[in-house]
Write a protein that holds these residues in place. Structure first.
Motif, PDB file in Angstrom:
ATOM      1  N   ARG A 160      -6.481   2.941  -2.704  1.00 41.10           N
ATOM      2  CA  ARG A 160      -5.815   2.990  -3.990  1.00 41.10           C
ATOM      3  C   ARG A 160      -6.602   4.000  -4.986  1.00 41.10           C
ATOM      4  O   ARG A 160      -6.269   4.717  -5.731  1.00 41.10           O
ATOM      5  N   THR A 218       0.817  -1.223  -0.003  1.00 40.84           N
ATOM      6  CA  THR A 218      -0.056   0.002   0.030  1.00 40.84           C
ATOM      7  C   THR A 218       1.102   1.203   0.074  1.00 40.84           C
ATOM      8  O   THR A 218       2.004   1.199   0.060  1.00 40.84           O
ATOM      9  N   HIS A 228      -9.048  -1.596   0.903  1.00 37.32           N
ATOM     10  CA  HIS A 228      -7.773  -1.293   0.386  1.00 37.32           C
ATOM     11  C   HIS A 228      -7.855  -0.879  -1.347  1.00 37.32           C
ATOM     12  O   HIS A 228      -7.143   0.147  -1.606  1.00 37.32           O
TER      13      HIS A 228
END
Length: 159
Positions: free
Chosen positions: A140, A89, A136
Motif C-alpha cells: 500500500r 489489495t 500488505h
C-alpha cells in the motif's frame, strides 16, 4: 456508523482524485466493487506429518472469493485449513509475488501457492499474520508513493 464513515471517506477521496487529475466526476457511475481484489492466507495442517508448518496463499476478485476458497477447501480438506489473513489489495498478483519473494529469501520452501517453513522453525500463525500485515502495508505504501509521485508531477507541470 462505520459504513457511513467509510462511505464519506470514499466519497471525499474520490472527489480529491478528481480534483488532482482534473477529471470531471460523473454522477451515474460509481466504483465497481467487483473489481476489488482480496489476498488471503490459509493455515494448512498436514495430517500425515503434523510437525510441518504450511500456509496457502490465494488472491481473488471479490465475487470469486467464496468460489476460490471452496476450490481450495475441496483440494486440501476444509477441516485441515483455517483462514488467518484476508485483506483487500490493489493487485493480488503483485502482493503474491512480494510474499513469495520474501519467503524465498528466508530460505522457505515456496512452490506455487504453498509456503512451508523450514524444519524446526518457530513460525506460528501470529508471526505469519504480522509478516503478512507488514508486506500488505509495504504494498500500500508503494502504491501511495506512486500516486504522490504522479500528483507532484502534475503539480509541477501546472506551476
Amino acid at each position: 456508523m462505520a459504513s457511513e464513515v467509510s462511505k464519506t471517506f470514499d466519497e471525499e477521496f474520490e472527489e480529491y482524485w478528481h480534483k488532482v487529475f482534473y477529471i470531471t466526476p460523473s454522477k451515474d457511475t460509481k466504483c465497481d466493487p467487483s473489481v476489488l481484489e482480496y489476498f488471503g492466507v490459509l493455515r494448512l495442517t498436514d495430517l500425515r506429518s503434523p510437525e510441518r508448518k504450511l500456509w496457502y496463499i490465494y488472491y481473488a476478485k471479490q465475487p470469486e472469493v467464496d468460489e476460490t476458497l471452496n476450490r481450495i477447501f475441496h483440494k486440501y480438506g476444509k477441516k485441515n485449513m483455517c483462514e488467518i489473513f484476508r485483506k483487500h489489495t490493489f493487485s493480488g498478483v503483485a502482493l503474491r509475488a512480494r510474499v513469495k519473494a520474501y519467503f524465498d529469501d528466508k530460505k522457505w520452501h515456496v512452490k506455487g501457492n504453498l509456503l512451508e517453513a523450514p524444519a524446526k522453525s518457530s513460525y506460528n500463525n501470529d508471526q505469519m499474520i504480522k509478516i503478512m500485515t507488514e508486506l500488505h502495508h509495504e504494498e500500500r505504501k508503494m502504491l501511495y508513493s506512486f500516486l504522490c509521485m504522479k500528483h507532484n508531477g502534475v503539480m509541477t507541470y501546472f506551476y
